[in-house]
Design an enzyme around this catalytic site. Sequence first.
Site, mmCIF file in Angstrom:
data_model
loop_
_atom_site.group_PDB
_atom_site.id
_atom_site.type_symbol
_atom_site.label_atom_id
_atom_site.label_comp_id
_atom_site.label_asym_id
_atom_site.label_seq_id
_atom_site.Cartn_x
_atom_site.Cartn_y
_atom_site.Cartn_z
ATOM 1 C CD GLU A 1 35.033 -19.952 7.193
ATOM 2 O OE1 GLU A 1 34.540 -20.875 7.582
ATOM 3 O OE2 GLU A 1 35.911 -19.281 7.802
ATOM 4 C CG HIS B 1 15.060 -18.588 7.290
ATOM 5 N ND1 HIS B 1 16.559 -19.120 7.303
ATOM 6 C CD2 HIS B 1 14.627 -19.806 6.178
ATOM 7 C CE1 HIS B 1 16.722 -20.021 6.495
ATOM 8 N NE2 HIS B 1 15.741 -20.310 5.808
ATOM 9 C CB VAL C 1 15.298 -13.898 11.463
ATOM 10 C CG1 VAL C 1 14.811 -15.147 10.598
ATOM 11 C CG2 VAL C 1 16.156 -14.043 12.610
ATOM 12 C CG ASP C 2 19.444 -9.341 10.696
ATOM 13 O OD1 ASP C 2 18.999 -8.864 9.638
ATOM 14 O OD2 ASP C 2 20.700 -9.827 10.733
ATOM 15 C CD GLN D 1 20.164 -18.654 3.888
ATOM 16 O OE1 GLN D 1 20.285 -19.782 4.335
ATOM 17 N NE2 GLN D 1 21.050 -18.164 3.267
ATOM 18 N NE ARG E 1 18.938 -15.650 17.505
ATOM 19 C CZ ARG E 1 18.362 -16.288 16.452
ATOM 20 N NH1 ARG E 1 17.379 -17.357 16.560
ATOM 21 N NH2 ARG E 1 18.818 -16.209 15.148
ATOM 22 C CE1 TYR F 1 14.349 -17.403 16.946
ATOM 23 C CE2 TYR F 1 13.689 -19.047 18.403
ATOM 24 C CZ TYR F 1 14.083 -18.576 17.319
ATOM 25 O OH TYR F 1 14.338 -19.665 16.403
ATOM 26 C CB CYS G 1 -5.474 -18.941 16.434
ATOM 27 S SG CYS G 1 -5.055 -17.151 16.983
ATOM 28 C CB THR H 1 24.392 -17.920 2.964
ATOM 29 O OG1 THR H 1 23.918 -19.100 3.509
ATOM 30 C CG2 THR H 1 24.732 -17.710 1.425
HETATM 31 P P1 OAD Z 1 25.831 -19.424 9.020
HETATM 32 O O1 OAD Z 1 26.096 -19.021 10.268
HETATM 33 O O2 OAD Z 1 25.667 -20.936 8.783
HETATM 34 O O3 OAD Z 1 26.893 -19.027 7.958
HETATM 35 C C1 OAD Z 1 27.400 -17.587 7.921
HETATM 36 C C2 OAD Z 1 28.433 -17.773 6.702
HETATM 37 O O4 OAD Z 1 28.842 -16.178 6.687
HETATM 38 C C3 OAD Z 1 29.884 -18.522 6.982
HETATM 39 O O5 OAD Z 1 29.617 -19.020 5.546
HETATM 40 C C4 OAD Z 1 30.850 -17.401 6.927
HETATM 41 O O6 OAD Z 1 31.962 -17.781 6.497
HETATM 42 C C5 OAD Z 1 30.253 -16.234 6.363
HETATM 43 N N1 OAD Z 1 30.646 -14.766 6.962
HETATM 44 C C6 OAD Z 1 31.063 -14.566 8.345
HETATM 45 N N2 OAD Z 1 31.224 -13.290 8.340
HETATM 46 C C7 OAD Z 1 31.161 -12.864 7.216
HETATM 47 C C8 OAD Z 1 31.386 -11.374 6.409
HETATM 48 N N3 OAD Z 1 31.585 -10.401 7.290
HETATM 49 N N4 OAD Z 1 31.288 -11.264 5.176
HETATM 50 C C9 OAD Z 1 30.961 -12.306 4.433
HETATM 51 N N5 OAD Z 1 30.789 -13.571 4.959
HETATM 52 C C10 OAD Z 1 30.907 -13.762 6.165
HETATM 53 O O7 OAD Z 1 24.518 -18.683 8.479
HETATM 54 P P2 OAD Z 1 23.452 -18.949 7.482
HETATM 55 O O8 OAD Z 1 24.121 -19.455 6.151
HETATM 56 O O9 OAD Z 1 22.821 -17.457 7.142
HETATM 57 O O10 OAD Z 1 17.954 -20.447 9.618
HETATM 58 O O11 OAD Z 1 22.413 -19.984 8.074
HETATM 59 C C11 OAD Z 1 21.379 -20.244 7.228
HETATM 60 C C12 OAD Z 1 20.332 -20.661 8.249
HETATM 61 O O12 OAD Z 1 20.802 -21.758 8.980
HETATM 62 C C13 OAD Z 1 19.828 -19.542 9.078
HETATM 63 O O13 OAD Z 1 18.961 -18.506 8.530
HETATM 64 C C14 OAD Z 1 19.186 -20.285 10.007
HETATM 65 C C15 OAD Z 1 20.096 -21.661 10.086
HETATM 66 O O14 OAD Z 1 19.308 -22.611 9.856
HETATM 67 C C16 OAD Z 1 17.039 -20.763 10.392
HETATM 68 O O15 OAD Z 1 17.016 -20.167 11.837
HETATM 69 C C17 OAD Z 1 15.707 -21.185 9.948
#
Ligand code: OAD
Length: 253
Positions: A223, A127, A111-112, A109, A78, A75, A138, A196
Amino acid sequence: MTFPPGLISLLSRTLRRGSVQAGKLVALTGAGVSQESGLRTFRDAQTGLWAKHKPEDLASPQAFQRDPKLVWDWYAWRREAIKGARPNAGHYALVELESKIPQFTLITQNVDGLHRMAGARNLLELHGNIQRARCSDCGTYAETWDEDSESVPRCEECDGLLRPDVVWFGESLPRDQLEKAVEASRACDIFLSVGTSGVVQPAASLAHAAKNNGAVVVEVNMEPTPLTPKVDFFFQGKSGEVLPALVKAILDH
Ligand code: OAD
């Protein structure tokens, strides 16, 4: 980029502040929204020293129990990557939409913290936030800690180990944030899913909750995703390009 006129007039109607026709919009974002800020997406993030670890194997209570220093260092790495990152045109387009739409909820979702940095106000961080830490025993929040310490920093109250204030696999989401997200998704007229992969629950189910309650679902992604066959409109492209164009089309309407 051109958008279907039906969608643009629907979105324009949601802008009529105070009008009986004014609608509710919910936007759900994932790691793709931050990609153009130079941050790798969750599933593409592992490079260098960390390439041999799957993120799913580090983001869990079991991993922290097994090797707290390894998880803390991941972390910290990151956080370091996020340090220089700034919001991009996609984050700002959502802020502009929020300023025009009376009932706007942004659910992320990520965390940035980039949505907040861009100026988002009605924001639900499902998240957590990587910039915060809390005690693993605690629960006391920590504002500052020694990042260079040889060991995992400890809680000032009870000496427990500090952990990042994020949701790990197998953990529940912050209840109040999730309840508000579900409520807003069920009640909205338009649901926008951006950047996402839509594979992590319960966030992934929010679009379905919106759709089942009659909302128009719009997706923006580089995609197709498992959600794509279910949506009313899918725009393939970068959120930093599609979102500003969409906002402009609405405002020019
Ligand atoms: P992912 O890394 O799973 O997916 C990222 C998505 O963004 C993919 O579908 C890509 O095609 C798309 N993508 C990439 N670049 C892009 C751009 N410039 N414009 C539009 N789309 C783009 O990330 P999340 O869906 O956020 O949770 O993942 C969900 C959660 O999975 C995260 O928050 C994390 C993980 O579990 C925790 O850490 C609790």
